[in-house]
Design an enzyme around this catalytic site. Sequence first.
Site, PDB file in Angstrom:
ATOM      1  N   ILE A  81      31.324  48.726  34.540  1.00 59.41           N
ATOM      2  CA  ILE A  81      31.640  49.993  33.866  1.00 59.41           C
ATOM      3  C   ILE A  81      30.535  50.362  32.884  1.00 59.41           C
ATOM      4  O   ILE A  81      30.103  51.518  32.800  1.00 59.41           O
ATOM      5  CB  ILE A  81      32.992  49.912  33.139  1.00 59.41           C
ATOM      6  CG1 ILE A  81      34.113  49.525  34.099  1.00 59.41           C
ATOM      7  CG2 ILE A  81      33.321  51.257  32.480  1.00 59.41           C
ATOM      8  CD1 ILE A  81      35.451  49.279  33.421  1.00 59.41           C
ATOM      9  N   ALA A 119      31.639  44.728  26.377  1.00 57.55           N
ATOM     10  CA  ALA A 119      31.455  43.301  26.653  1.00 57.55           C
ATOM     11  C   ALA A 119      32.773  42.552  26.475  1.00 57.55           C
ATOM     12  O   ALA A 119      33.453  42.705  25.456  1.00 57.55           O
ATOM     13  CB  ALA A 119      30.391  42.721  25.720  1.00 57.55           C
ATOM     14  N   ALA A 120      33.128  41.750  27.472  1.00 61.10           N
ATOM     15  CA  ALA A 120      34.401  41.031  27.406  1.00 61.10           C
ATOM     16  C   ALA A 120      34.488  40.002  28.522  1.00 61.10           C
ATOM     17  O   ALA A 120      33.791  40.098  29.537  1.00 61.10           O
ATOM     18  CB  ALA A 120      35.573  42.008  27.536  1.00 61.10           C
ATOM     19  N   TYR A 131      44.404  37.307  27.844  1.00 61.78           N
ATOM     20  CA  TYR A 131      43.498  38.453  27.986  1.00 61.78           C
ATOM     21  C   TYR A 131      44.118  39.711  27.389  1.00 61.78           C
ATOM     22  O   TYR A 131      43.486  40.426  26.612  1.00 61.78           O
ATOM     23  CB  TYR A 131      43.179  38.690  29.468  1.00 61.78           C
ATOM     24  CG  TYR A 131      42.504  40.010  29.744  1.00 61.78           C
ATOM     25  CD1 TYR A 131      41.169  40.210  29.415  1.00 61.78           C
ATOM     26  CD2 TYR A 131      43.207  41.071  30.324  1.00 61.78           C
ATOM     27  CE1 TYR A 131      40.551  41.432  29.653  1.00 61.78           C
ATOM     28  CE2 TYR A 131      42.602  42.284  30.565  1.00 61.78           C
ATOM     29  CZ  TYR A 131      41.267  42.462  30.229  1.00 61.78           C
ATOM     30  OH  TYR A 131      40.665  43.669  30.450  1.00 61.78           O
ATOM     31  N   LYS A 188      42.949  41.976  24.002  1.00 56.15           N
ATOM     32  CA  LYS A 188      42.648  43.409  24.002  1.00 56.15           C
ATOM     33  C   LYS A 188      43.470  44.140  22.935  1.00 56.15           C
ATOM     34  O   LYS A 188      42.976  45.049  22.254  1.00 56.15           O
ATOM     35  CB  LYS A 188      42.892  44.003  25.388  1.00 56.15           C
ATOM     36  CG  LYS A 188      41.837  43.628  26.412  1.00 56.15           C
ATOM     37  CD  LYS A 188      40.462  44.104  25.976  1.00 56.15           C
ATOM     38  CE  LYS A 188      39.390  43.858  27.016  1.00 56.15           C
ATOM     39  NZ  LYS A 188      38.055  44.353  26.578  1.00 56.15           N
ATOM     40  N   ILE A 243      45.993  38.340  49.877  1.00 56.69           N
ATOM     41  CA  ILE A 243      46.905  39.273  49.215  1.00 56.69           C
ATOM     42  C   ILE A 243      47.943  38.435  48.483  1.00 56.69           C
ATOM     43  O   ILE A 243      48.681  37.659  49.097  1.00 56.69           O
ATOM     44  CB  ILE A 243      47.588  40.235  50.205  1.00 56.69           C
ATOM     45  CG1 ILE A 243      46.578  41.269  50.717  1.00 56.69           C
ATOM     46  CG2 ILE A 243      48.765  40.942  49.541  1.00 56.69           C
ATOM     47  CD1 ILE A 243      47.173  42.345  51.596  1.00 56.69           C
ATOM     48  N   ARG A 262      49.627  49.295  41.430  1.00 57.33           N
ATOM     49  CA  ARG A 262      48.609  49.496  40.409  1.00 57.33           C
ATOM     50  C   ARG A 262      48.035  50.915  40.485  1.00 57.33           C
ATOM     51  O   ARG A 262      48.079  51.580  41.524  1.00 57.33           O
ATOM     52  CB  ARG A 262      47.471  48.480  40.579  1.00 57.33           C
ATOM     53  CG  ARG A 262      47.869  47.034  40.246  1.00 57.33           C
ATOM     54  CD  ARG A 262      48.169  46.847  38.786  1.00 57.33           C
ATOM     55  NE  ARG A 262      48.474  45.465  38.449  1.00 57.33           N
ATOM     56  CZ  ARG A 262      49.694  44.968  38.365  1.00 57.33           C
ATOM     57  NH1 ARG A 262      50.745  45.738  38.637  1.00 57.33           N
ATOM     58  NH2 ARG A 262      49.891  43.699  38.021  1.00 57.33           N
TER      59      ARG A 262
END
Length: 305
Positions: free
Chosen positions: A15, A73-74, A140, A144, A199, A207
């Site tokens: 991104i 950045a992560a 995670y 955030k 899967i 999603r």
Amino acid sequence: MQITRAIVTGGSGFIGSHIVDLLVERGVDVTVVDKAEPKYRNDKAKYVIHDIRHDGLNEIFATAQPEVVFHMAAHIDDRASVLEPAMNADHNEIGSLKVFEAARLAQAKKIVFASSCAVYGLTAKPPLTEKQVPKPMTPYAISKLAGENYLHFYQNTYGIPFVAFRIANVYGPRQDGSKESGAIAIFTSKLIAGQAPFINDDGNTLRDYIHVSDVANAFVTAGESEVSGVFNCGTKIGTTTRALFELISSELGSNVQPIARPEVKDAVKAVTLRSTKAKKELGWKPKMRLARGLKQTLKWYKAKV
């Protein structure tokens, strides 16, 4: 606000590199801070190879004098964060805090932060709005939400406005299909190579898939705006994992069948985001529909082979 100088942390990534390109197009002096060498270097941007957790970050920011800091950045592997929560917190909480402090010391005028729709957890039925109370389920997601909370602190205490985007599932050119995240990149890379992708769960996980060009546009729009706060960045349209695989398989003309992994469960079964607030306050809305975005993305992957 017209941006003259900007820093993009993680600007060598998926991104981040698209944000760099868009900023450069608009004549912005861009400094990329990333621990990785850029795979997709923009010749008009400056690149500093540096881990945001390490000493020297304040000096990098002082030299660049950014008006806006885009913090991308992560550590982004949600499943890995469950196995190594301390590692994830080191990258995403300590790392973010060091970026925010460097931005403050450099007298940046705004911070735009990549949060995640993962912060919502099991909060409510989709489509989700920013009014939903976050209930993060993984380290995670917790990291955030912590980043968002630190930004509220920096705004309230030091007067630095921010925009934090709770981003849906991003896809598009440059996404790494070798990782555990990014279903479109994984399915595409595997099928082009004639390999069977996995899967997870029952294939009915829902999603919200948003094209990287829409996300980059949202970030730059936010950086240029006078608006501050937390915003969703999604399309409100849900696609199941199984349906997504079939779309990609059909587009590629592949007969390869996926391998079921019912034992690998998804923490949250369905997530779609309502981005009405971003449309109202930022004048932003997604433009790329999934069918067109997939065609463009698959064309890029096929050209790499």
